[in-house]
Every structure is written in structure tokens, then in C-alpha cells.
Design an enzyme around this catalytic site. Structure first.
Site, PDB file in Angstrom:
ATOM      1  N   ASP A 132     -15.990   7.922  -1.355  1.00 17.45           N
ATOM      2  CA  ASP A 132     -17.205   7.194  -1.668  1.00 17.45           C
ATOM      3  C   ASP A 132     -17.193   6.452  -3.012  1.00 17.45           C
ATOM      4  OD1 ASP A 132     -19.882   6.359  -1.201  1.00 17.45           O
ATOM      5  OD2 ASP A 132     -20.617   8.003  -2.439  1.00 17.45           O
ATOM      6  N   CYS A 249     -30.232   3.343  16.796  1.00 16.35           N
ATOM      7  CA  CYS A 249     -28.983   2.854  17.385  1.00 16.35           C
ATOM      8  C   CYS A 249     -28.660   3.630  18.671  1.00 16.35           C
ATOM      9  CB  CYS A 249     -27.840   2.987  16.383  1.00 16.35           C
ATOM     10  SG  CYS A 249     -26.281   2.371  17.041  1.00 16.35           S
TER      11      CYS A 249
HETATM   12  C1  B12 Z   1     -22.976   0.400  -2.019  1.00 12.23           C
HETATM   13  C2  B12 Z   1     -23.187   1.337  -0.871  1.00 12.23           C
HETATM   14  C3  B12 Z   1     -24.461   1.390  -0.319  1.00 12.23           C
HETATM   15  C4  B12 Z   1     -25.569   0.387  -0.677  1.00 12.23           C
HETATM   16  C5  B12 Z   1     -25.282  -0.945   0.057  1.00 12.23           C
HETATM   17  C6  B12 Z   1     -25.117  -0.760   1.582  1.00 12.23           C
HETATM   18  C7  B12 Z   1     -24.189  -1.725   2.261  1.00 12.23           C
HETATM   19  N1  B12 Z   1     -24.441  -1.932   3.535  1.00 12.23           N
HETATM   20  O1  B12 Z   1     -23.233  -2.234   1.672  1.00 12.23           O
HETATM   21  C8  B12 Z   1     -26.831   1.152  -0.208  1.00 12.23           C
HETATM   22  C9  B12 Z   1     -27.398   1.954  -1.384  1.00 12.23           C
HETATM   23  C10 B12 Z   1     -27.971   0.287   0.352  1.00 12.23           C
HETATM   24  C11 B12 Z   1     -26.236   2.111   0.798  1.00 12.23           C
HETATM   25  C12 B12 Z   1     -26.966   2.700   1.823  1.00 12.23           C
HETATM   26  C13 B12 Z   1     -26.421   3.586   2.733  1.00 12.23           C
HETATM   27  N2  B12 Z   1     -25.204   4.164   2.698  1.00 12.23           N
HETATM   28 CO1  B12 Z   1     -23.794   3.595   1.495  1.00 12.23          CO
HETATM   29  N3  B12 Z   1     -22.289   3.060   0.498  1.00 12.23           N
HETATM   30  C14 B12 Z   1     -22.116   2.135  -0.386  1.00 12.23           C
HETATM   31  C15 B12 Z   1     -20.643   2.097  -0.841  1.00 12.23           C
HETATM   32  C16 B12 Z   1     -20.535   2.846  -2.174  1.00 12.23           C
HETATM   33  C17 B12 Z   1     -20.051   0.678  -0.967  1.00 12.23           C
HETATM   34  C18 B12 Z   1     -20.341  -0.229   0.240  1.00 12.23           C
HETATM   35  C19 B12 Z   1     -19.970  -1.655  -0.023  1.00 12.23           C
HETATM   36  O2  B12 Z   1     -18.893  -1.946  -0.516  1.00 12.23           O
HETATM   37  N4  B12 Z   1     -20.880  -2.570   0.304  1.00 12.23           N
HETATM   38  C20 B12 Z   1     -20.636  -3.982   0.173  1.00 12.23           C
HETATM   39  C21 B12 Z   1     -20.557  -4.604   1.574  1.00 12.23           C
HETATM   40  C22 B12 Z   1     -20.130  -6.072   1.523  1.00 12.23           C
HETATM   41  O3  B12 Z   1     -19.545  -3.907   2.199  1.00 12.23           O
HETATM   42  P1  B12 Z   1     -19.580  -3.571   3.735  1.00 12.23           P
HETATM   43  O4  B12 Z   1     -20.947  -3.688   4.316  1.00 12.23           O
HETATM   44  O5  B12 Z   1     -18.851  -2.291   3.951  1.00 12.23           O
HETATM   45  O6  B12 Z   1     -18.740  -4.825   4.283  1.00 12.23           O
HETATM   46  C23 B12 Z   1     -17.324  -4.816   4.224  1.00 12.23           C
HETATM   47  C24 B12 Z   1     -16.742  -4.332   5.539  1.00 12.23           C
HETATM   48  O7  B12 Z   1     -17.635  -3.506   6.234  1.00 12.23           O
HETATM   49  C25 B12 Z   1     -16.340  -5.569   6.232  1.00 12.23           C
HETATM   50  N5  B12 Z   1     -17.219  -6.076   7.283  1.00 12.23           N
HETATM   51  C26 B12 Z   1     -18.539  -6.191   7.306  1.00 12.23           C
HETATM   52  N6  B12 Z   1     -18.925  -6.747   8.452  1.00 12.23           N
HETATM   53  C27 B12 Z   1     -17.809  -6.979   9.175  1.00 12.23           C
HETATM   54  C28 B12 Z   1     -17.652  -7.508  10.442  1.00 12.23           C
HETATM   55  C29 B12 Z   1     -16.352  -7.649  10.954  1.00 12.23           C
HETATM   56  C30 B12 Z   1     -16.198  -8.212  12.302  1.00 12.23           C
HETATM   57  C31 B12 Z   1     -15.233  -7.229  10.184  1.00 12.23           C
HETATM   58  C32 B12 Z   1     -13.880  -7.382  10.681  1.00 12.23           C
HETATM   59  C33 B12 Z   1     -15.446  -6.669   8.919  1.00 12.23           C
HETATM   60  C34 B12 Z   1     -16.711  -6.565   8.437  1.00 12.23           C
HETATM   61  O8  B12 Z   1     -16.256  -6.608   5.283  1.00 12.23           O
HETATM   62  C35 B12 Z   1     -16.879  -6.251   4.077  1.00 12.23           C
HETATM   63  C36 B12 Z   1     -15.851  -6.434   2.989  1.00 12.23           C
HETATM   64  O9  B12 Z   1     -14.795  -5.557   3.144  1.00 12.23           O
HETATM   65  C37 B12 Z   1     -19.949   2.873   0.327  1.00 12.23           C
HETATM   66  C38 B12 Z   1     -18.709   3.670  -0.070  1.00 12.23           C
HETATM   67  C39 B12 Z   1     -17.497   2.767  -0.271  1.00 12.23           C
HETATM   68  N7  B12 Z   1     -16.744   3.008  -1.335  1.00 12.23           N
HETATM   69  O10 B12 Z   1     -17.238   1.892   0.525  1.00 12.23           O
HETATM   70  C40 B12 Z   1     -21.084   3.800   0.866  1.00 12.23           C
HETATM   71  C41 B12 Z   1     -21.154   4.034   2.379  1.00 12.23           C
HETATM   72  C42 B12 Z   1     -20.969   2.713   3.063  1.00 12.23           C
HETATM   73  N8  B12 Z   1     -22.534   4.484   2.562  1.00 12.23           N
HETATM   74  C43 B12 Z   1     -22.696   5.373   3.478  1.00 12.23           C
HETATM   75  C44 B12 Z   1     -23.956   5.885   3.897  1.00 12.23           C
HETATM   76  C45 B12 Z   1     -23.932   7.165   4.709  1.00 12.23           C
HETATM   77  C46 B12 Z   1     -25.153   5.214   3.568  1.00 12.23           C
HETATM   78  C47 B12 Z   1     -26.545   5.457   4.150  1.00 12.23           C
HETATM   79  C48 B12 Z   1     -26.568   5.863   5.611  1.00 12.23           C
HETATM   80  C49 B12 Z   1     -27.277   6.514   3.280  1.00 12.23           C
HETATM   81  C50 B12 Z   1     -28.745   6.690   3.633  1.00 12.23           C
HETATM   82  N9  B12 Z   1     -29.087   7.388   4.701  1.00 12.23           N
HETATM   83  O11 B12 Z   1     -29.605   6.196   2.962  1.00 12.23           O
HETATM   84  C51 B12 Z   1     -27.213   4.062   3.913  1.00 12.23           C
HETATM   85  C52 B12 Z   1     -26.981   3.120   5.097  1.00 12.23           C
HETATM   86  C53 B12 Z   1     -27.615   1.784   4.885  1.00 12.23           C
HETATM   87  C54 B12 Z   1     -26.864   0.683   5.620  1.00 12.23           C
HETATM   88  N10 B12 Z   1     -27.419   0.225   6.748  1.00 12.23           N
HETATM   89  O12 B12 Z   1     -25.798   0.259   5.144  1.00 12.23           O
HETATM   90  C55 B12 Z   1     -21.376   5.743   4.137  1.00 12.23           C
HETATM   91  C56 B12 Z   1     -21.279   5.056   5.513  1.00 12.23           C
HETATM   92  C57 B12 Z   1     -20.616   5.879   6.594  1.00 12.23           C
HETATM   93  C58 B12 Z   1     -20.570   5.107   7.896  1.00 12.23           C
HETATM   94  N11 B12 Z   1     -20.460   5.834   9.003  1.00 12.23           N
HETATM   95  O13 B12 Z   1     -20.644   3.906   7.928  1.00 12.23           O
HETATM   96  C59 B12 Z   1     -20.335   5.209   3.044  1.00 12.23           C
HETATM   97  C60 B12 Z   1     -19.014   4.710   3.613  1.00 12.23           C
HETATM   98  C61 B12 Z   1     -20.102   6.381   2.059  1.00 12.23           C
HETATM   99  C62 B12 Z   1     -19.132   7.426   2.601  1.00 12.23           C
HETATM  100  N12 B12 Z   1     -18.011   7.636   1.932  1.00 12.23           N
HETATM  101  O14 B12 Z   1     -19.347   8.052   3.625  1.00 12.23           O
HETATM  102  N13 B12 Z   1     -24.896   2.295   0.592  1.00 12.23           N
HETATM  103  S1  SF4 Z   2     -26.954  -3.814  16.987  1.00 11.37           S
HETATM  104 FE1  SF4 Z   2     -25.247  -2.389  16.905  1.00 11.37          FE
HETATM  105  S2  SF4 Z   2     -25.663  -1.160  15.071  1.00 11.37           S
HETATM  106 FE2  SF4 Z   2     -27.572  -2.185  15.580  1.00 11.37          FE
HETATM  107  S3  SF4 Z   2     -28.693  -0.702  16.865  1.00 11.37           S
HETATM  108 FE3  SF4 Z   2     -27.554  -2.067  18.253  1.00 11.37          FE
HETATM  109  S4  SF4 Z   2     -25.601  -1.019  18.647  1.00 11.37           S
HETATM  110 FE4  SF4 Z   2     -26.537  -0.047  16.819  1.00 11.37          FE
END
Ligand code: B12
Ligand code: SF4
Ligand code: SF4
Length: 356
Positions: A132, A249
Site C-alpha cells: 500500500d 457492484c
Molecule cells: C491514493 C489511494 C486512494 C485514494 C484515491 C483512490 C483512487 N481511485 O486512486 C482514495 C483515498 C480516494 C482511496 C480510496 C479507496 N481505497 Co485506496 N489507495 C490509494 C493508493 C495509495 C494509490 C492509488 C493510486 O495510485 N491512485 C491514482 C490512480 C491514477 O491510480 P489507479 O486508479 O490505480 O489507476 C492506475 C491503474 O489502475 C491503471 N488503470 C486505471 N484504469 C485503467 C483501465 C485500463 C483498461 C488499464 C489497462 C489500466 C487502468 O492506470 C492507472 C495508472 O497506473 C493505493 C495503493 C497503491 N500504492 O497503489 C490504495 C488502494 C488502491 N486502495 C484500496 C482500497 C481498499 C480503497 C478503498 C476501498 C478504501 C475505502 N473503503 O474507503 C477506497 C476505494 C475508493 C475507489 N473507488 O477507488 C486498495 C484497493 C484494492 C482493490 N481490490 O482494488 C489499494 C490497492 C490498497 C491496497 N494495498 O490494498 N484510495
Molecule cells: S461498472 Fe464495473 S465496477 Fe462498476 S458496478 Fe458495474 S461491474 Fe462493478
């Protein structure tokens, strides 16, 4: 060593999901950079400072890294979803925070996995555990390692396990054949987008992302200081995190329950009045060793005050008046705001005196 062998070892270490990705930059890195540039990270400086660059390549965390073992650990428990509970007296703490801190649990599991792999590998190698907090695009690598697809709610979703799982990684200096990412199974569904009460899931670069500046999870966990007044109503009864976009979901309808003793729910949907009355010591002893402690005492009381204002019950006036007298200016200001939202206590009817 093959990824199938690693999966077997990972299962023995408490990880229901595991797979392998190559330790190089990911193709979607520009998505992250654009996300940061759009301002979506809000005040989460750990996403925008020099650590942002480290995310570009995991070899900046371990120069000798060749493979990333991505592991997933379920945390779901047999309690209702937030969308099934409608009681104005209760506050909502998100599912992931009901038990012990996942960082410790995952770290221990990954250290065990590392030990078992060393026995199996028969040769020395370098490794690094990440859970994380490391500047690593965890969801991207986990997708490449076959643990799931990235849903429109941006969570990683596994076809059989849903999305209630944490991610952790073991970076290793050995080359292991990587797994393949699964197909995106969101299809035409958009339930998460429709259900998000703050419209935080926004279109982005042909897909979707979360604008953290609108997300309840960001306001209640990450944001220090005041919550912008115009955003407070959106928090509803949430006092730590938010589960709505995962509750709705369809892939979580039959999500399996965790067997991890450390994740058993300690406190679930607590009464807001009880939370508002907690002393700092009581807060510490109630939430020590759980993710909730991240909010800190005053941040938590700020969240409780907002939730009470949003629930609007007249009986919340007395506890809010106490919070409004807090030494902490943020808690006091949020309690004053909440008092304005709470309906006035019902006064006994005034008996009209007969006119002489
Ligand atoms: C910052 C952060 C948050 C922020 C921002 C959330 C966000 N969506 O980014 C906040 C505080 C809002 C948050 C909330 C939550 N978080 Co959080 N968070 C993080 C953290 C530290 C960084 C995420 C990040 O880099 N965000 C920036 C965006 C741009 O990144 P991203 O959405 O992941 O997008 C990347 C990829 O997913 C990809 N991508 C996105 N879309 C697509 C589509 C395609 C087709 C492809 C190929 C790639 C791709 O490209 C992006 C660049 O690499 C991670 C841990 C980590 N080190 O990664 C945990 C993490 C994502 N969080 C987690 C959790 C559990 C939560 C919550 C459920 C907690 C809660 N109940 O409140 C919520 C969920 C909210 C939500 N819908 O996202 C888990 C997710 C587990 C999972 N099964 O997904 C993580 C992985 C922590 C962990 N180690 O378990 N979080
Ligand atoms: S769009 Fe994807 S992530 Fe959102 S509720 Fe439907 S199946 Fe789940
Ligand atoms: S966690 Fe809550 S506020 Fe954030 S995107 Fe999901 S439903 Fe919206």
C-alpha cells in the site's frame, strides 16, 4: 519457479489470490501522470511529490527487481453492506477497517512467502516487500499478474472473489514467467457511477477514474484539516471510508468471506452518539491497531460531527454542543456547522392564556 508454484505457496501463507508480473514500467503510466496533473490527487502529497517519479519503474524500489509477485488477501465479513443499512443513529466505518491493520497482516504473509520461496529457489536472491504505502502502481501490476480487471469504480475485481481484497507485493530479483491479465468484465454496467453519492467516478481518457477531491473516502481518511463546507452533505453517515461503489457492484453479490482471524470485525456501524463522546484515550484503545487510527482523534471527531449534521436527529444537539466547545478549532467549527443542520428540539406546545 513457476507462477503456479508461487500461487500454491502464497495460499499456504494466507493469500487467496497471487500472480506474477514483470518488474518494468507499465504501459498506462501516463494515465497516472495525467491523473495527478488534473489535480485529482487533492492534497495527497505522497502521490504528487518526488515519490510520483518512483512509480514509473519498480526498479527504483529494488534495482535488481525482475519480477513482481502480486498477492491478494480477502477482507470481506458476513455483515450487511452500507447500502442495506438505513439507521440515522449509526455511523458507517468502511468494511476494510473493521478488523486489524492490513499492512501488518499482509507484510507478515509476504515475509513467510519470501521464506518459502527461498527454500524452493535453492539460490540467493534479493527481495522487497511492498504493501500500500510504497510508491508502486499496485492495481496496474496486480491486473498484469492476473488478479483481476480494473472496474469503472477503479477497484481491482476478481471474477470469483469480487473486490473486497487488499493488495501486497514481493519484488524479487529472479525472472519468473508472468501471468496474463484477465478481460474487463464491467461490460455496459454503470451501477457504481450511478450509486456514488458525490459523483466522484468521472470519465477519464476513454475510461473512468476517481476524482479523489470528491470522494468520501478521501475526505474521511486522507484529508487533514477542514472539509470544504459544500462537500460535507455528500459524506452522509460515513465516518471512515466509503464502500458504496463496491456494495452495488454485481461481482460482490456473492463475495467470499475472509478466514483471516486478524480481519474479524471489532466494531461495526457504531452509534454516532457513542463516537461523539469518546475521549482521546477511549478512541485510541477502541481503534488501536485498526486502519481507523489513521484518521487521528480530532479528524475522526470532525467526521462524526459531519455525519451527525447530515443525519439531522434533534437528539444530536447535546453531543454536538459539547463538540462545538472543543479546544480543536476544526472539530469545533464542524460541530457548529452540524448544529445548523440539526432540526431544533421539539418544544412542549405553548398554552395560550384566555384573553380577559
Ligand atoms: C491514493 C489511494 C486512494 C485514494 C484515491 C483512490 C483512487 N481511485 O486512486 C482514495 C483515498 C480516494 C482511496 C480510496 C479507496 N481505497 Co485506496 N489507495 C490509494 C493508493 C495509495 C494509490 C492509488 C493510486 O495510485 N491512485 C491514482 C490512480 C491514477 O491510480 P489507479 O486508479 O490505480 O489507476 C492506475 C491503474 O489502475 C491503471 N488503470 C486505471 N484504469 C485503467 C483501465 C485500463 C483498461 C488499464 C489497462 C489500466 C487502468 O492506470 C492507472 C495508472 O497506473 C493505493 C495503493 C497503491 N500504492 O497503489 C490504495 C488502494 C488502491 N486502495 C484500496 C482500497 C481498499 C480503497 C478503498 C476501498 C478504501 C475505502 N473503503 O474507503 C477506497 C476505494 C475508493 C475507489 N473507488 O477507488 C486498495 C484497493 C484494492 C482493490 N481490490 O482494488 C489499494 C490497492 C490498497 C491496497 N494495498 O490494498 N484510495
Ligand atoms: S461498472 Fe464495473 S465496477 Fe462498476 S458496478 Fe458495474 S461491474 Fe462493478
Ligand atoms: S468510495 Fe464512495 S465517494 Fe468514493 S467513488 Fe466510491 S462511492 Fe464514490
Amino acid at each position: 519457479m513457476t507462477s503456479a508454484e508461487i500461487r500454491e505457496l502464497a495460499r499456504a501463507c494466507g493469500f487467496e489470490l497471487a500472480g506474477v508480473a514483470a518488474a518494468g514500467p507499465v504501459a498506462e503510466l501516463p494515465l497516472y501522470q495525467d491523473w495527478v496533473e488534473a489535480g485529482f490527487a487533492g492534497e495527497m502529497r505522497y502521490l504528487t511529490d518526488r515519490r510520483a517519479d518512483v512509480r514509473g519503474d519498480p526498479r527504483r524500489l529494488l534495482p535488481s527487481a525482475r519480477s513482481i509477485i502480486c498477492a491478494g488477501k480477502l477482507y470481506n465479513s458476513p455483515h450487511p453492506y452500507s447500502t442495506q443499512l438505513d439507521d440515522a443513529e449509526l455511523g458507517w466505518i468502511s468494511r476494510y477497517a473493521w478488523g486489524g491493520d492490513y499492512h501488518d497482516v499482509l507484510r507478515r504473509g509476504l515475509a513467510r512467502l519470501d521464506g518459502l520461496m527461498r527454500e524452493r529457489a535453492g539460490a540467493a536472491y534479493e527481495s522487497k516487500i511492498c504493501v500500500d504505502t510504497a510508491p508502486l502502481l499496485e492495481r496496474s501490476y496486480a491486473r498484469l499478474a492476473g488478479l483481476g480487471w480494473i472496474g469503472k469504480n477503479t477497484c481491482l475485481i476478481h471474477q470469483q472473489s469480487g473486490s473486497w481484497f487488499f493488495l501486497g507485493e514481493l519484488l524479487v530479483s529472479i525472472e519468473i514467467a508472468p501471468d496474463a491479465p484477465p478481460p474487463d468484465r464491467c461490460g455496459t454496467c454503470h451501477r457504481c457511477i450511478d450509486a456514488c453519492p458525490t459523483a466522484a467516478i468521472v470519465p477519464f481518457r476513454g475510461g473512468h477514474t476517481v476524482d479523489a477531491r470528491l470522494c468520501i473516502s478521501y475526505f474521511t481518511i486522507e484529508l487533514r484539516g477542514p472539509v470544504p463546507a459544500e462537500r460535507r452533505a455528500g459524506n452522509g453517515g460515513h465516518v471512515f471510508g466509503c464502500d458504496i461503489c463496491q456494495d452495488v457492484c454485481p461481482w460482490n453479490r456473492r463475495a467470499p468471506i475472509t478466514e483471516e482471524p486478524g480481519f474479524q470485525a471489532r466494531s461495526f456501524a457504531p452509534p454516532l452518539e457513542k463516537l461523539a463522546a469518546l475521549t482521546e484515550e477511549e478512541f485510541r484503545s477502541l481503534y488501536a491497531g485498526t486502519p481507523v487510527s489513521r484518521a487521528r482523534y480530532t479528524g475522526f471527531l470532525r467526521n462524526v460531527a459531519i455525519a451527525m449534521g447530515n443525519r439531522g436527529l434533534p437528539r444530536f444537539r447535546a453531543p454536538l454542543e459539547k463538540l462545538a466547545a472543543s479546544d480543536d478549532p476544526v472539530v469545533a467549527e464542524h460541530a457548529r456547522w452540524a448544529l445548523q443542520q440539526v432540526a431544533p428540539a421539539v418544544l412542549p406546545p405553548v398554552r395560550a392564556e384566555p384573553l380577559p
